[in-house]
Design a protein around this motif. Sequence first.
Motif, PDB file in Angstrom:
ATOM      1  N   ILE A  26      -1.864  -1.392  -3.859  1.00  0.00           N
ATOM      2  CA  ILE A  26      -2.892  -0.366  -3.732  1.00  0.00           C
ATOM      3  C   ILE A  26      -2.190   0.989  -3.665  1.00  0.00           C
ATOM      4  CG2 ILE A  26      -4.813   0.519  -2.336  1.00  0.00           C
ATOM      5  CD1 ILE A  26      -4.803  -2.458  -1.126  1.00  0.00           C
ATOM      6  N   VAL A  27      -2.544   1.871  -4.607  1.00  0.00           N
ATOM      7  CA  VAL A  27      -1.957   3.210  -4.618  1.00  0.00           C
ATOM      8  C   VAL A  27      -2.997   4.196  -4.120  1.00  0.00           C
ATOM      9  CG1 VAL A  27      -0.843   4.975  -6.039  1.00  0.00           C
ATOM     10  CG2 VAL A  27      -0.545   2.549  -6.615  1.00  0.00           C
ATOM     11  N   MET A  28      -2.575   5.085  -3.235  1.00  0.00           N
ATOM     12  CA  MET A  28      -3.480   6.073  -2.648  1.00  0.00           C
ATOM     13  C   MET A  28      -2.911   7.471  -2.886  1.00  0.00           C
ATOM     14  SD  MET A  28      -5.677   4.041  -1.096  1.00  0.00           S
ATOM     15  CE  MET A  28      -6.633   5.169  -0.086  1.00  0.00           C
ATOM     16  N   THR A  29      -3.800   8.448  -3.135  1.00  0.00           N
ATOM     17  CA  THR A  29      -3.352   9.846  -3.083  1.00  0.00           C
ATOM     18  C   THR A  29      -4.269  10.607  -2.123  1.00  0.00           C
ATOM     19  OG1 THR A  29      -4.645  10.314  -5.070  1.00  0.00           O
ATOM     20  CG2 THR A  29      -2.284  10.008  -5.380  1.00  0.00           C
ATOM     21  N   ASP A  30      -3.635  11.535  -1.389  1.00  0.00           N
ATOM     22  CA  ASP A  30      -4.383  12.291  -0.381  1.00  0.00           C
ATOM     23  C   ASP A  30      -5.505  13.112  -1.016  1.00  0.00           C
ATOM     24  OD1 ASP A  30      -2.542  11.273   1.304  1.00  0.00           O
ATOM     25  OD2 ASP A  30      -1.560  13.172   1.816  1.00  0.00           O
TER      26      ASP A  30
ATOM     27  N   ILE B 241       0.879  -1.165   0.000  1.00  0.00           N
ATOM     28  CA  ILE B 241       0.000   0.000   0.000  1.00  0.00           C
ATOM     29  C   ILE B 241       0.915   1.213   0.000  1.00  0.00           C
ATOM     30  CG2 ILE B 241      -1.817   1.247   1.224  1.00  0.00           C
ATOM     31  CD1 ILE B 241      -2.503  -1.403   2.660  1.00  0.00           C
ATOM     32  N   ILE B 242       0.853   1.997  -1.082  1.00  0.00           N
ATOM     33  CA  ILE B 242       1.723   3.162  -1.150  1.00  0.00           C
ATOM     34  C   ILE B 242       0.882   4.423  -1.322  1.00  0.00           C
ATOM     35  CG2 ILE B 242       3.763   1.902  -1.926  1.00  0.00           C
ATOM     36  CD1 ILE B 242       3.184   2.771  -4.783  1.00  0.00           C
ATOM     37  N   GLY B 243       1.254   5.451  -0.561  1.00  0.00           N
ATOM     38  CA  GLY B 243       0.457   6.680  -0.576  1.00  0.00           C
ATOM     39  C   GLY B 243       1.297   7.905  -0.871  1.00  0.00           C
ATOM     40  N   PHE B 244       0.669   8.862  -1.553  1.00  0.00           N
ATOM     41  CA  PHE B 244       1.361  10.112  -1.899  1.00  0.00           C
ATOM     42  C   PHE B 244       0.393  11.267  -1.722  1.00  0.00           C
ATOM     43  CE2 PHE B 244       3.006   6.554  -4.240  1.00  0.00           C
ATOM     44  CZ  PHE B 244       4.362   6.633  -3.992  1.00  0.00           C
ATOM     45  N   ARG B 245       0.940  12.487  -1.617  1.00  0.00           N
ATOM     46  CA  ARG B 245       0.057  13.642  -1.462  1.00  0.00           C
ATOM     47  C   ARG B 245      -0.786  13.838  -2.713  1.00  0.00           C
ATOM     48  NH1 ARG B 245       4.064  16.923   0.688  1.00  0.00           N
ATOM     49  NH2 ARG B 245       3.777  18.495  -0.934  1.00  0.00           N
TER      50      ARG B 245
END
Lengths: 282, 469
Positions: A153-157, A130-134
């Motif tokens: 799973i890619v997440m952006t804020d 699970i990787i997240g970025f702004r």
Amino acid sequence: MYKILTKKRLNPTVTQMEIEAPLVAKKAKPGQFIILRVDEDGERIPLTVAGCNQATGGVKIIFQIVGATTEALNHKEAGDSIQDFVGPLGVPTRTDGVKKVCVVGGGVGCAIAMPVAQEFHRLGADVTSIIGFRNKDLLILEDEFRACSNKLIVMTDDGSYARHGNVTVPLKEALEAGEKFDLIITIGPLIMMKFVVATARPFGVPVTVSMNPIMVDGTGMCGGCRVTLIQDGKPTTKFACVDGPDFNGYEIDFDEAMSRGRIYFDFERRAHEETCNLFKLQ
Amino acid sequence: MAIIPKKNAIPTQEPSVRAHNFNEVALGYSPEVAIEEAKRCLNCKAQPCVAGCPVNVHIPEFIAKVKEGEFEEAYQIVNATSSLPAVCGRVCPQETQCESKCTLAKKFESVGIGRLERFVADWHNEHATGKARAPQSNGRKVAIVGSGPSGLTCAGDLAKKGYAVTVYEALHKAGGVLIYGIPEFRLPKKIVAKEVETLKELGVEIATNVVIGKTLTVDELFEMGYEAVFIGSGAGLPNFMRIPGESYKGVYSANEFLTRSNLMAAYRDDAKTPIMKGGKFAVVGGGNVAMDAARTALRLGAEKVYIVYRRSMEELPARREEVEHAQEEGIDFRLLCNPVEILGYKNPDDPRDPKNGFVTAIRCVKMELGEPDASGRRRPVPIQGSEFDLDVDAVIISIGTSPNPLIKSTTEGLEVNRWGGIIVNEDGLTSREGVYAGGDAVTGAATVISAMGAGKVAAAAIDEFIRNK
């Protein structure tokens, strides 16, 4: 002097370099770090190893331009050299006995999480990343994670790319859905790691966090990198450079670590501004 | 001829001036004064001073040469047994070693042996021309771990015997504690650099940025063809007091504070490495390192610096000269005081207040001396209800170190004692064949000269070991 073999801009504020340091390349394992100085009189900064190339003797580092030193480093090009490069330091990430792992990375922390995910993948573990970025512009290493993860799973804020929200949202969903991870390993901003730990706590899954405190020597001499662990209700002092950088997430005093990380905030901001202006003049 | 009862004074910078600069405090003898001081030596037969020196410098012989004005010859006599004369002349505790044994000292002040040693070393460094010549190589390789006083001494002695010596240093600069620990005003860095240069001229190779135990292991050194290894990796992790508040911002170990100022040159205006400057400081501890930290804080612009020490002046372990210098410079000694807590700022209304988490004060309890303890010193006992606060912005903890764990953890069969010091026999030999050790890695925090003594003993043992192989 240590030669820069390759340089690649991963996003506007994150750069990847390979530095020629064959002795380090031969030894470094995921989770370990190096310390470098850009030039004579430069400060020593720790950076986690993002991979090694035995054939070229190159050690991959990925850094975010946050202060004067990383700014100066980013102004170097392939073929240039940096003054000092020493490692590998710290204890490698423990991988034994882990069959199913969830790697949670945030921002530039993904650069450190990536080789860890790769190592688990190489050892045959089931890897959920699970990787997240702004936002979309700050996204890095998506392809690399995809290649070494059973599930990514890619997440952006801000929702500008992939799924909208924090990394803790899909983590909680997976845990609630009954995913049985042997280990969650999280690397990123302290506040994110704190919430990953809080998310995992009700499920009793072990969490390893990778700490990145202020360091000077990195060899267990100065004690500047100390972190407080709460063990059996009692505070215990550990040194990230020789005892870490990985620690049991449930034991870390995150609030203290966040406070300590800001000790030179004013100095660094001033130094960064001065560096930027200098470069503008040139 | 009547004996002059007192040592010739060594000129020093005025306290009010030197408290604001990093230049050397003591300025050294002139040739005339050195000759006068040398004349005080009785040249007694027993030579008790030599036995008082951990590296057995031929003291009366070199002083005799000084008396004759043969300064270079005097230097050569010192250099025959000491690899770092300019360093020892400055930082050795002569008053408890050679000078304490001086026959003159029975009735008068001893000969100023340390001052004379410093004089001849400085004379040599200023006047000597030409380089030291590397001796004929014997083709045998020895690896030294750490470039502090024990490692450099061991390297120098072996190089003089023809060994191909490589010194591995974890930091980016050679010198160990002489570079990162002892401040410029007590030991100028150019003096250390000069001593390292001299060793290089003897053929010693210095490999910086190599952490033995990480980059290379001791076993790999043997695979690389080194026939013996000397471990002089020094003192390691700083000890803390385990009192509440030690993680507040502004609490430093002396190692960190001094490393930032010395190695990383944080005292310079253009420094890239930050350090807290100005305000009020409390330094906890009473050793030489505590004095160095206190006087460094003062020179960095502190308005007030306290030394907080739990025993009395009599038990204070620092060299008398350093204590006197510190007092002259205005360091405030709070003796018979022990910290019980460090207090920090906390704004209850604003968790984002940037001042949150910074040190505001150190809470101490007054002590009185009770019965002597195992060390023979009277044990300090807290006086109930005597707590008081000293308002400070930073606290430097200087209560010693524990040996560095890196080598032990990656060297199989290397035995350490219960607090982590490497176990050696009287030759410096560890539990591993061909592996020797000395200095703080063995003894815990001690002096430069005792580390040099250990390096010297090990060099002789290594030479014998390799020749008998």
